[in-house]
Design a protein around this motif. Structure first.
Motif, mmCIF file in Angstrom:
data_model
loop_
_atom_site.group_PDB
_atom_site.id
_atom_site.type_symbol
_atom_site.label_atom_id
_atom_site.label_comp_id
_atom_site.label_asym_id
_atom_site.label_seq_id
_atom_site.Cartn_x
_atom_site.Cartn_y
_atom_site.Cartn_z
ATOM 1 N N PHE A 255 85.479 47.353 12.502
ATOM 2 C CA PHE A 255 85.484 45.993 13.022
ATOM 3 C C PHE A 255 86.669 45.294 12.334
ATOM 4 O O PHE A 255 87.025 45.658 11.214
ATOM 5 N N ASN A 294 77.194 45.010 21.997
ATOM 6 C CA ASN A 294 77.019 45.260 20.565
ATOM 7 C C ASN A 294 77.983 46.347 20.077
ATOM 8 O O ASN A 294 78.757 46.138 19.139
ATOM 9 N N THR A 297 81.918 45.437 20.746
ATOM 10 C CA THR A 297 82.611 44.336 20.044
ATOM 11 C C THR A 297 82.166 44.149 18.595
ATOM 12 O O THR A 297 82.822 43.425 17.845
ATOM 13 N N GLN A 298 81.051 44.795 18.186
ATOM 14 C CA GLN A 298 80.550 44.586 16.824
ATOM 15 C C GLN A 298 80.647 45.856 15.971
ATOM 16 O O GLN A 298 81.085 45.813 14.828
ATOM 17 N N THR A 301 85.969 47.837 17.625
ATOM 18 C CA THR A 301 86.916 46.761 17.938
ATOM 19 C C THR A 301 87.286 46.863 19.417
ATOM 20 O O THR A 301 87.807 47.896 19.854
#
Ligand SMILES: [Zn+2]
Ligand SMILES: [Zn+2]
Length: 426
Positions: A255, A294, A297-298, A301
């Motif tokens: 991330f 989830n 994006t979490q 990246t």
């Protein structure tokens, strides 16, 4: 209905062609290479810009084993750019860095990548240093293949592996590799006394995953440092290699984080994960929107976040990897990256090659030979020491059918051909 389908298909193709042309033009522009149909050397010789019979002296591809590396040059080859799902087109994470001083480093060795490494025609004795960013199978799943396949492929030097600790010992690299060695107990035992097993030694260097910009390797003018990464659990790290004034940064998986932002600024080549878009995770991977958001994006990246990261660190070349790079996914990834970043960019696929010097970064694709055999060892191979063999039980030995005359003939043929005197087993 039929007409509508055809139209949307045509538009997809058109977009793919436009994107491909854009990226190709971008590489060409940056590398200073022209798009001429004939090389300057041939043009000078023939006095013409085109010849119907002469070969082109330059081709914009890399054929492994055919180019010297200049003393000040770094060559980076994508040996795995995909995802944990197996697919013929893209192995999972793996990047090879070759330096003009003769050193080579492997960063991550995900499932399927050992096949790509083999295609580069490099003796396994030179593929002896592996840096693992984290212990997901798509980042170290082919380590066993490099370890054992390397021994069979003539490596006579130990395989050296660096990887991070975990919050507790069982989440660390040492635990994982101790158990990998145990998993291959039968395999290792089977080779005793049958082949030269000097390359079977595994050297494991575990370091603290919380170390910030700490040097974990310094040999021959090459420095490699580690920074923490944020991905799935405590433990993952990213790496920074510096040599001869060139800086290579590799995220493994992460991330966006402050350590990467601070320590990879101005890298000559920055390779960072750039996952598939959340929308394509729903459409292509068949995930629920919740899981897609989830993971997309979490845990990872996303392309738009990747662009933001690159806008902040401003590398000479930003490289995105870790997505299935197809005609219908690349336009979505590119659009999202370009919403936050307008600098030099390569959205990689397997066997993309980067020649990095202080003056230039040339990006090409490798063209490989599929009929690959191992290269020789750097030193003399030792014949097997039969006294080391574990051997069979009486039960299995009792099942042998020995075609004595046939085998004696094979031994005498080989002895005659190679001037040896190896007795056939009785
Ligand atoms: Zn991962
Ligand atoms: Zn991954």
């Amino acid at each position: 209905m039929k007409r509508k389908k055809l139209t949307s298909l045509s538009i997809s193709f058109l977009i793919a062609i436009v994107v491909a042309s854009y990226i190709y033009g971008n590489y060409q522009g940056r590398s200073g290479e022209g798009l001429s149909v004939i090389s300057s050397a041939v043009a000078a010789e023939t006095g013409s810009s085109a010849s119907p019979v002469r070969a082109l002296a330059e081709r914009d591809v890399y054929y492994p084993g055919t180019e010297d590396l200049a003393p000040d040059e770094m060559r980076v080859i994508a040996c795995g750019t995909g995802m944990p799902n197996a697919r013929p087109k893209q192995a999972a994470a793996c990047w090879l860095v070759e330096l003009g001083n003769g050193d080579k480093f492997i960063f991550d060795i995900g499932s399927g990548s050992s096949e790509r490494l083999s295609a580069l025609k490099i003796p396994y004795d030179f593929l002896d240093k592996v840096f693992i960013g984290h212990l997901h199978s798509d980042h170290f799943g082919d380590l066993g293949d490099l370890w054992i396949g390397g021994v069979i492929g003539n490596r006579i030097k130990p395989l050296r592996v660096w990887g991070p600790s975990g919050r507790t010992p069982e989440y660390g690299t040492k635990y994982a590799l101790d158990h990998m060695e145990k998993m291959f107990t039968w395999d290792s035992g089977s080779r005793l006394g049958n082949v030269d097993i000097r390359g079977q030694v595994l050297e494991v260097h575990e370091f603290d995953y919380r170390a910030v910009n700490q040097e974990i390797f310094n040999e021959n003018g090459v420095s490699i440092r580690t920074i923490p990464a944020i991905h799935a659990l405590d433990g993952p790290v990213s790496f920074i290699l510096e040599w001869n004034g060139l800086k290579f940064a590799f995220s493994s998986d992460t991330f966006p984080n402050k350590w990467w932002m601070e320590h990879t600024k101005g890298a000559d080549i920055a390779i960072h994960e750039c996952f598939i878009t959340p929308d394509d995770l729903v459409k292509k991977q068949k995930w629920t929107p919740g899981a897609a958001l989830n993971v997309g994006t979490q845990v990872h990246t996303s392309p738009a976040q990747f662009g933001k990261v690159m806008s902040l660190i401003k590398p000479r070349m930003a490289v995105g990897y870790h997505f299935f790079n197809d005609f219908d996914t690349l336009p979505n990834v590119l659009e999202a990256v370009r919403s936050t970043y307008d600098g030099p960019l390569a959205l990689s696929t397997d066997l993309m090659v980067f020649n990095v010097t202080k003056d230039d970064i040339r990006v090409r694709m490798a063209v490989i030979d599929e009929d690959i055999w191992p290269q020789p060892a750097v030193g003399e191979k030792l014949p097997p020491d039969a006294s080391k063999r574990i051997g069979f039980s009486d039960f299995i030995t009792s099942g042998r059918v020995n075609f004595k005359k046939v085998v004696d003939g094979i031994y005498s043929d080989i002895n005659e051909k190679y001037g040896t005197d190896i007795p056939a087993p009785q």
